[in-house]
Design a protein around this motif. Structure first.
Motif, mmCIF file in Angstrom:
data_model
loop_
_atom_site.group_PDB
_atom_site.id
_atom_site.type_symbol
_atom_site.label_atom_id
_atom_site.label_comp_id
_atom_site.label_asym_id
_atom_site.label_seq_id
_atom_site.Cartn_x
_atom_site.Cartn_y
_atom_site.Cartn_z
ATOM 1 N N UNK A 77 0.832 -1.207 0.000
ATOM 2 C CA UNK A 77 0.000 0.000 0.000
ATOM 3 C C UNK A 77 0.869 1.260 0.000
ATOM 4 N N UNK A 78 2.117 1.131 0.464
ATOM 5 C CA UNK A 78 3.042 2.257 0.460
ATOM 6 C C UNK A 78 3.790 2.383 -0.860
ATOM 7 N N UNK A 79 4.136 1.258 -1.459
ATOM 8 C CA UNK A 79 4.950 1.295 -2.675
ATOM 9 C C UNK A 79 4.132 1.404 -3.956
ATOM 10 N N UNK A 80 2.929 0.823 -3.975
ATOM 11 C CA UNK A 80 2.151 0.817 -5.216
ATOM 12 C C UNK A 80 1.857 2.223 -5.743
ATOM 13 N N UNK A 81 1.411 3.189 -4.910
ATOM 14 C CA UNK A 81 1.135 4.533 -5.447
ATOM 15 C C UNK A 81 2.369 5.186 -6.066
ATOM 16 N N UNK A 82 3.545 4.923 -5.493
ATOM 17 C CA UNK A 82 4.772 5.489 -6.030
ATOM 18 C C UNK A 82 5.121 4.850 -7.368
ATOM 19 N N UNK A 83 4.956 3.530 -7.443
ATOM 20 C CA UNK A 83 5.218 2.825 -8.693
ATOM 21 C C UNK A 83 4.257 3.269 -9.787
ATOM 22 N N UNK A 84 3.003 3.440 -9.427
ATOM 23 C CA UNK A 84 1.992 3.897 -10.391
ATOM 24 C C UNK A 84 2.359 5.285 -10.911
ATOM 25 N N UNK A 96 15.828 2.550 -9.365
ATOM 26 C CA UNK A 96 14.992 3.121 -8.307
ATOM 27 C C UNK A 96 14.751 2.086 -7.215
ATOM 28 N N UNK A 97 15.121 2.434 -5.994
ATOM 29 C CA UNK A 97 14.849 1.577 -4.850
ATOM 30 C C UNK A 97 13.510 2.000 -4.248
ATOM 31 N N UNK A 98 12.483 1.224 -4.522
ATOM 32 C CA UNK A 98 11.137 1.559 -4.056
ATOM 33 C C UNK A 98 11.041 1.555 -2.540
ATOM 34 N N UNK A 99 11.815 0.693 -1.891
ATOM 35 C CA UNK A 99 11.788 0.644 -0.433
ATOM 36 C C UNK A 99 12.267 1.951 0.171
ATOM 37 N N UNK A 104 11.315 7.492 2.364
ATOM 38 C CA UNK A 104 11.546 8.928 2.219
ATOM 39 C C UNK A 104 10.227 9.681 2.046
ATOM 40 N N UNK A 105 9.277 9.081 1.321
ATOM 41 C CA UNK A 105 7.962 9.699 1.141
ATOM 42 C C UNK A 105 7.235 9.807 2.479
ATOM 43 N N UNK A 106 7.404 8.774 3.301
ATOM 44 C CA UNK A 106 6.752 8.747 4.611
ATOM 45 C C UNK A 106 7.320 9.823 5.540
ATOM 46 N N UNK A 107 8.627 10.046 5.472
ATOM 47 C CA UNK A 107 9.262 10.988 6.390
ATOM 48 C C UNK A 107 9.366 12.408 5.828
ATOM 49 N N UNK A 108 9.499 12.526 4.483
ATOM 50 C CA UNK A 108 9.734 13.839 3.882
ATOM 51 C C UNK A 108 8.671 14.245 2.865
ATOM 52 N N UNK A 110 5.784 15.623 3.296
ATOM 53 C CA UNK A 110 5.241 16.950 3.623
ATOM 54 C C UNK A 110 3.903 17.244 2.946
ATOM 55 N N UNK A 111 3.031 16.224 2.951
ATOM 56 C CA UNK A 111 1.689 16.427 2.436
ATOM 57 C C UNK A 111 1.553 16.362 0.933
ATOM 58 N N UNK A 112 2.649 16.141 0.237
ATOM 59 C CA UNK A 112 2.577 16.058 -1.221
ATOM 60 C C UNK A 112 1.907 14.763 -1.662
ATOM 61 N N UNK A 113 1.314 14.799 -2.846
ATOM 62 C CA UNK A 113 0.765 13.576 -3.419
ATOM 63 C C UNK A 113 1.913 12.684 -3.865
ATOM 64 N N UNK A 114 1.624 11.405 -4.081
ATOM 65 C CA UNK A 114 2.652 10.473 -4.555
ATOM 66 C C UNK A 114 3.229 10.955 -5.881
ATOM 67 N N UNK A 115 2.354 11.439 -6.761
ATOM 68 C CA UNK A 115 2.812 11.898 -8.077
ATOM 69 C C UNK A 115 3.748 13.091 -7.951
ATOM 70 N N UNK A 116 3.392 14.063 -7.090
ATOM 71 C CA UNK A 116 4.218 15.257 -6.911
ATOM 72 C C UNK A 116 5.563 14.897 -6.284
ATOM 73 N N UNK A 117 5.533 13.997 -5.315
ATOM 74 C CA UNK A 117 6.765 13.575 -4.651
ATOM 75 C C UNK A 117 7.697 12.874 -5.631
ATOM 76 N N UNK A 118 7.168 11.915 -6.382
ATOM 77 C CA UNK A 118 7.990 11.160 -7.332
ATOM 78 C C UNK A 118 8.527 12.078 -8.422
ATOM 79 N N UNK A 119 7.706 12.995 -8.905
ATOM 80 C CA UNK A 119 8.143 13.925 -9.950
ATOM 81 C C UNK A 119 9.348 14.736 -9.493
ATOM 82 N N UNK A 120 9.348 15.146 -8.231
ATOM 83 C CA UNK A 120 10.461 15.936 -7.718
ATOM 84 C C UNK A 120 11.678 15.069 -7.431
#
Length: 487
Positions: A77-84, A96-99, A104-108, A110-120
């Motif tokens: 449930x944590x990795x699938x949105x990032x992979x998508x 890319x290390x999904x783990x 990093x998404x969990x800790x940093x 900062x309220x961003x969507x998975x798409x916004x986080x991955x894009x950056x």
């Protein structure tokens, strides 16, 4: 009568499992598409996700808890949105290390969507699909023994869209009339590493193997100088010499006289002025002018990253490296004449004290350790996986807890995260490390600290882990090593 408290019901447990299975199943085509179309290699803490089953994906997520300070089990449930999100960003080639990305998404995040986080996070390769010319590099394996066949497995696994390392040929001496069929069988079945994960077609007439779509020409030759590789459509190739017959510039230079060969990599410690490269430590020393390079030894690759990590923080005054090493093909199965001391005695029945050049070789990759280490080895009756015991005197004192936490951090977050793994279990034994892709694995439960003295136990798959290090050097030499994320 005492009753066991029940926090979950059977139907709830099964329902959650089915839900995780469904998400893992949905990940498989995304992983495959990113790999084939974008040359994006995905992993979870070093465990490749390419061509894995549902249960293997779930086990990779489960494994991640050993790499977390809080023993948190990574969830699909944590990795699938990032992979998508990754699958929709037209990424260029990357690793890319999904783990690590999920943590990093969990800790940093900062309220961003998975798409916004991955894009950056993956910004440098976003929108870079098919941008710029990436041409595959032809690879020739000279020799097809233990290391040669494992290199073949890894290269085929990483073939992707064909614009990285491309295994084009294998050179061997013909051993029998049905030589090719026997070579194919040895690639297909391995007593230590298990069955090959793929399909192999044998063409006796053309002397080729087609392995997962990769056409590999087998060339029979008695010496390096008698092969013209351009006759097989091979050009500017990187040749990997697995034989160990030649270990200096003069001997290995014979390969460079052959049409079609551009550079040579030796899978053994090089002699003379050859650069001995331990990936993660001194691979940056490889230049375009280096036509012949050594990937050092399995033991040197296992110990140098850990030694560098310890030396950087605590300083190493001096020390001794004792290697407990599985027997190799160089030893005799039963007692017989051998030119080396003690190696003539049965490898399957004896512990055999022998020399190792790993301590001296470590200084070639890490010059600051010159003259500080001694070394010896004991060959033991196991076919694979070895251990290096590092007995070190430090400039700065440390505790067991501090040392283990530091090495855990280095395994997770440093530039050595592909070389150093870390395990904290009182139940692991040597076979648990068969297939490890790391240069070495620190056994935290065995660490001993006493003021300025530390004893570290480092496991390593002396066949497969070393082969992974060799491939990393190959990628650097060929200029096809994609950027790694998260950075």
């Amino acid at each position: 009568m005492w009753k066991v408290p029940v926090t979950q019901k059977p139907d709830q447990c099964l329902g959650e499992w089915i839900d995780r299975e469904a998400l893992a199943e949905a990940m498989i085509p995304l992983i495959g598409q990113l790999y084939r179309n974008n040359n994006v290699v995905t992993s979870i803490y070093g465990r490749s996700l390419i061509n894995r089953s549902v249960i293997e994906l779930l086990k990779a997520h489960r494994f991640a808890r050993h790499r977390q300070a809080d023993s948190h089990e990574l969830s699909v449930h944590e990795t699938f949105p990032l992979l998508k999100a990754m699958s929709e960003l037209k990424l260029g080639a990357a690793s890319v290390d999904l783990g690590k990305l999920a943590v990093k998404f969990k800790t940093d995040g900062n309220g961003r969507s998975a798409e916004a986080f991955v894009r950056e996070e993956l910004g440098p390769v976003v929108g870079q699909q098919n941008v710029g010319e990436r041409k595959g590099t032809d690879v020739v394996l000279y020799g097809f023994g233990r290391i040669g066949r494992l290199l073949a497995r890894i290269l085929i696994e990483k073939a992707g869209g064909g614009d990285g390392l491309r295994l084009r040929a294998v050179v061997v001496r013909k051993g029998a009339s049905n030589d090719l069929a026997k070579r194919a069988s040895l690639l297909r079945r391995d007593s230590v590493h298990g069955s090959f994960d793929g399909i192999i077609h044998v063409d006796e007439e053309a002397n080729t193997l087609t392995v997962n779509g990769n056409l590999i020409q087998f060339i029979y030759a008695k010496s390096p100088t008698e092969v013209d590789y351009t006759q097989y459509g091979i050009s500017n190739a990187l040749l990997v010499d697995n034989t160990g017959v030649w270990r200096d510039a003069e001997g290995l230079g014979q390969h460079l006289t052959c049409p079609g060969i551009d550079r040579v990599l030796l899978t053994a410690p090089g002699k003379g002025k050859l650069k001995n490269i331990v990936h993660g430590i001194n691979h940056g020393d490889i230049t375009a002018d280096d036509k012949i390079v050594s990937a050092a030894s399995c033991t040197t690759n296992a110990i140098v990253p850990v030694l560098k990590a310890v030396n950087d923080k605590f300083g190493i005054v001096n020390g001794h490296v004792e290697t407990v090493h599985s027997y190799t093909n160089d030893q005799n199965l039963i007692d017989n004449f051998h030119k080396g001391d003690r190696r003539g005695r049965s490898a399957a029945l004896n512990m055999v004290i022998t020399e190792t050049g790993a301590a001296t070789a470590a200084a070639k990759a890490l010059p600051e350790l010159a003259g500080k280490l001694t070394g010896n080895a004991i060959r033991v009756p196991t076919p694979n996986v070895s251990m290096a015991i590092l007995n070190l005197n430090l400039e700065k004192a440390s505790s067991r807890e501090e040392m283990n936490e530091y090495l855990r951090y280095m395994a997770l977050h440093s530039d050595l995260s592909r070389q150093i793994d870390f395990v904290a279990s009182q139940e692991v034994v040597s076979t648990d490390f068969v297939g490890s892709r790391y240069a070495g694995v620190v056994d935290a439960e065995a660490t001993i600290c006493n003021d300025n003295r530390v004893v570290l136990y480092v496991w390593y798959d002396n066949e497969f882990g070393y082969s992974c290090q060799v491939v990393r050097v190959m990628e650097d030499m060929a200029g096809v090593n994609p950027p790694a994320f998260p950075q």
